[in-house]
Scaffold this motif. Structure first.
Motif, PDB file in Angstrom:
ATOM      1  N   LEU A   1      16.343 -28.266   5.304  1.00 42.47           N
ATOM      2  CA  LEU A   1      17.181 -27.716   4.237  1.00 42.47           C
ATOM      3  C   LEU A   1      17.214 -26.188   4.305  1.00 42.47           C
ATOM      4  O   LEU A   1      18.258 -25.570   4.034  1.00 42.47           O
ATOM      5  CB  LEU A   1      16.652 -28.168   2.869  1.00 42.47           C
ATOM      6  N   ILE A   2      16.096 -25.584   4.703  1.00 46.69           N
ATOM      7  CA  ILE A   2      16.049 -24.127   4.859  1.00 46.69           C
ATOM      8  C   ILE A   2      17.029 -23.683   5.942  1.00 46.69           C
ATOM      9  O   ILE A   2      17.809 -22.741   5.753  1.00 46.69           O
ATOM     10  CB  ILE A   2      14.619 -23.666   5.213  1.00 46.69           C
TER      11      ILE A   2
ATOM     12  N   LYS B   1      19.642 -25.272   7.105  1.00 54.19           N
ATOM     13  CA  LYS B   1      21.014 -25.541   6.662  1.00 54.19           C
ATOM     14  C   LYS B   1      21.491 -24.454   5.707  1.00 54.19           C
ATOM     15  O   LYS B   1      22.603 -23.925   5.845  1.00 54.19           O
ATOM     16  CB  LYS B   1      21.077 -26.905   5.983  1.00 54.19           C
ATOM     17  N   SER B   2      20.634 -24.093   4.749  1.00 51.99           N
ATOM     18  CA  SER B   2      21.004 -23.094   3.746  1.00 51.99           C
ATOM     19  C   SER B   2      21.117 -21.696   4.347  1.00 51.99           C
ATOM     20  O   SER B   2      21.881 -20.863   3.854  1.00 51.99           O
ATOM     21  CB  SER B   2      19.971 -23.077   2.618  1.00 51.99           C
TER      22      SER B   2
ATOM     23  N   SER C   1      27.001 -17.226  -9.053  1.00 54.04           N
ATOM     24  CA  SER C   1      26.063 -16.694  -8.058  1.00 54.04           C
ATOM     25  C   SER C   1      26.569 -15.441  -7.346  1.00 54.04           C
ATOM     26  O   SER C   1      25.821 -14.822  -6.594  1.00 54.04           O
ATOM     27  CB  SER C   1      25.761 -17.767  -6.998  1.00 54.04           C
TER      28      SER C   1
ATOM     29  N   LEU D   1      20.030 -18.474   0.814  1.00 57.00           N
ATOM     30  CA  LEU D   1      19.322 -17.939   1.985  1.00 57.00           C
ATOM     31  C   LEU D   1      20.286 -17.335   3.004  1.00 57.00           C
ATOM     32  O   LEU D   1      19.948 -16.378   3.708  1.00 57.00           O
ATOM     33  CB  LEU D   1      18.488 -19.035   2.649  1.00 57.00           C
ATOM     34  N   TRP D   2      21.497 -17.887   3.082  1.00 52.25           N
ATOM     35  CA  TRP D   2      22.484 -17.364   4.032  1.00 52.25           C
ATOM     36  C   TRP D   2      22.831 -15.900   3.739  1.00 52.25           C
ATOM     37  O   TRP D   2      23.142 -15.134   4.669  1.00 52.25           O
ATOM     38  CB  TRP D   2      23.759 -18.211   4.001  1.00 52.25           C
TER      39      TRP D   2
ATOM     40  N   SER E   1      27.166 -21.009   0.906  1.00 49.48           N
ATOM     41  CA  SER E   1      27.579 -21.749  -0.281  1.00 49.48           C
ATOM     42  C   SER E   1      27.644 -20.776  -1.443  1.00 49.48           C
ATOM     43  O   SER E   1      26.934 -19.766  -1.466  1.00 49.48           O
ATOM     44  CB  SER E   1      26.592 -22.880  -0.590  1.00 49.48           C
TER      45      SER E   1
ATOM     46  N   PHE F   1      17.353 -22.953  -2.342  1.00 52.81           N
ATOM     47  CA  PHE F   1      17.553 -22.360  -1.017  1.00 52.81           C
ATOM     48  C   PHE F   1      19.008 -21.944  -0.771  1.00 52.81           C
ATOM     49  O   PHE F   1      19.326 -21.400   0.292  1.00 52.81           O
ATOM     50  CB  PHE F   1      17.172 -23.360   0.081  1.00 52.81           C
ATOM     51  N   ALA F   2      19.895 -22.194  -1.731  1.00 57.75           N
ATOM     52  CA  ALA F   2      21.340 -22.076  -1.498  1.00 57.75           C
ATOM     53  C   ALA F   2      21.797 -20.697  -1.053  1.00 57.75           C
ATOM     54  O   ALA F   2      22.828 -20.567  -0.367  1.00 57.75           O
ATOM     55  CB  ALA F   2      22.100 -22.487  -2.767  1.00 57.75           C
TER      56      ALA F   2
END
Length: 410
Positions: free
Chosen positions: A179-180, A182-183, A193, A40-41, A188, A37-38
């Motif tokens: 977690l979704i 937050k991500s 990446s 998603l932002w 991040s 999920f990292a």
């Protein structure tokens, strides 16, 4: 109330349909498989950027009742610079979309093959895929015999099908909602990446969508009183499209492994974990993504060519039809005969990567001209967002050049 909502829907769903193509699904799949999920932002950032730019494009179309390429051509007064800009727009959008059309056809075919198996036939020693012909004929019929309202309704239906397919796939994986969230709102940058982050932005903030939107809104709305409806239509559609892309990331995050490189791999990988329904949902979604993009890419190319050369941008106009037929035909042929248009796609990546900052800059220039938009020109807040997005698009352009030519800029 629901009837009024559907009545006021404009070209927004077509814009969402255009940016959620097989390329977007593949990039989102890789993001989920490799980084969970990292990232998603990055999609949240993409949604905001797309809403801002598409609103500017729609505003230009409604206020001026002209397409973006036509406005750019008429507002540039220097003859040599005008020729260079017209050639850049034409090559990047029309020729570039012909290359991407092969990818759109590929995505739709992969979705059908996951459901029904392969449909290859040998013709004079050349492997021919009948599913590509089916997709090409569907797109041709809708573009040739349809009008704006028909295209709007068909693509709206496909977007709804695609959205439900990918959203249900994400729900089946039972993700961690905390977690979704937050991500989605805390950036991040995992190792290696950066290019994937920029790819997520690049697959959502699509240059040809800016041209397509300005041309389509004037088919739906003719007065500035409709600007509020256009903004609502843009915001709802782009956010929905962004949620679909995020659903693909969430679905892919449930599987870890190097064997997952595309949405079809994802569909097959989810099947043993969550049952055959996951496979069906993703396959239907991929087919819808391929078909919608196979329709909108030729359409956008035709609108851009019409604006560049001063043609009538009408679905029934012979020159307009000739352009979308060329783009659609090339896409089907390149896929059907098994050719891999790597060099053409590389050119398309470079040209679109270079084009986005230019188009973002032209947008900001035009939406700040009182002579074009009058009292509907940009406010200070809109300019702040616009210039931030321009900086992001420049980064995207540099990253695209870096990736294609290995310039080691990062």
């Amino acid at each position: 109330m629901m009837k009024n909502w559907f009545k006021n829907i404009g070209p927004g769903p077509l814009i969402a349909a255009a940016f959620i193509g097989p390329g977007t699904v593949t990039v989102c799949t890789l993001a989920g498989v490799n980084f969970g999920f990292a990232l998603l932002w990055a999609m949240v950032l993409s949604i905001i950027a797309t809403v801002v730019l598409q609103e500017m494009s729609a505003r230009i179309g409604i206020v001026t009742q002209k397409g973006l390429s036509e406005i750019i051509r008429t507002e540039i007064k220097h003859p040599i610079f005008k020729i260079l800009v017209v050639l850049l727009m034409f090559s990047a959008i029309v020729i570039g979309n012909a290359a991407y059309e092969a990818g759109n056809i590929t995505g739709g075919v992969l979705g059908l093959e996951t459901l029904f198996g392969t449909a290859n036939t040998q013709v004079s020693g050349v492997t021919f895929n009948w599913f590509s012909l089916v997709l090409g004929v569907l797109a041709f019929v809708l573009l040739y015999f349809g009008n704006y309202k028909v295209l709007e309704r068909v693509l709206l239906g496909l977007v709804i099908v695609m959205s439900l397919a990918f959203l249900f796939s994400a729900i089946l994986t039972k993700p961690d909602l905390s977690l979704i969230l937050k991500s989605a709102f805390i950036p991040s940058f995992p190792d290696d990446s950066l290019l994937l982050i920029i790819a997520l932005i690049g697959t959502t903030v699509v240059p040809y969508n800016l041209f397509l939107h300005a041309s389509l809104v004037k088919e739906k709305w003719q007065t500035t009183e409709d600007l509020k409806l256009a903004r609502k239509d843009t915001m709802i559609s782009v956010i929905l499209g962004g949620l679909v892309s995020m659903a693909v990331i969430i679905s892919a995050a449930s599987i870890q492994g190097d064997t997952i490189t595309s949405a079809t791999d994802l569909a097959k990988g989810l099947e043993p974990l969550f049952g055959r329904f996951a496979k069906y949902f993703l396959s239907v979604g991929l087919f819808a993504a391929g078909l919608t993009s196979a329709i909108t890419a030729p359409l956008a190319a035709a609108y851009v060519a019409s604006g560049c050369f001063g043609w009538t941008s009408n679905l029934k106009n012979s020159k307009f039809r000739a352009v979308w037929m060329l783009v659609l035909g090339l896409g089907v042929v390149l896929y059907s005969v098994g050719l891999k248009p790597i060099d053409i796609i590389k050119f398309a990546q470079v040209s679109n990567g270079i084009l986005l900052p230019f188009i973002a800059a032209f947008l900001l220039w035009i939406v700040n001209k009182s002579s074009v938009l009058g009292r509907h020109k940009n406010a200070i807040k809109q300019n702040i967002f616009g210039f931030l997005i321009l900086l992001i698009s420049i980064l995207l352009s540099l990253a695209t050049l870096n990736k294609v030519f290995s310039l080691n800029l990062f």
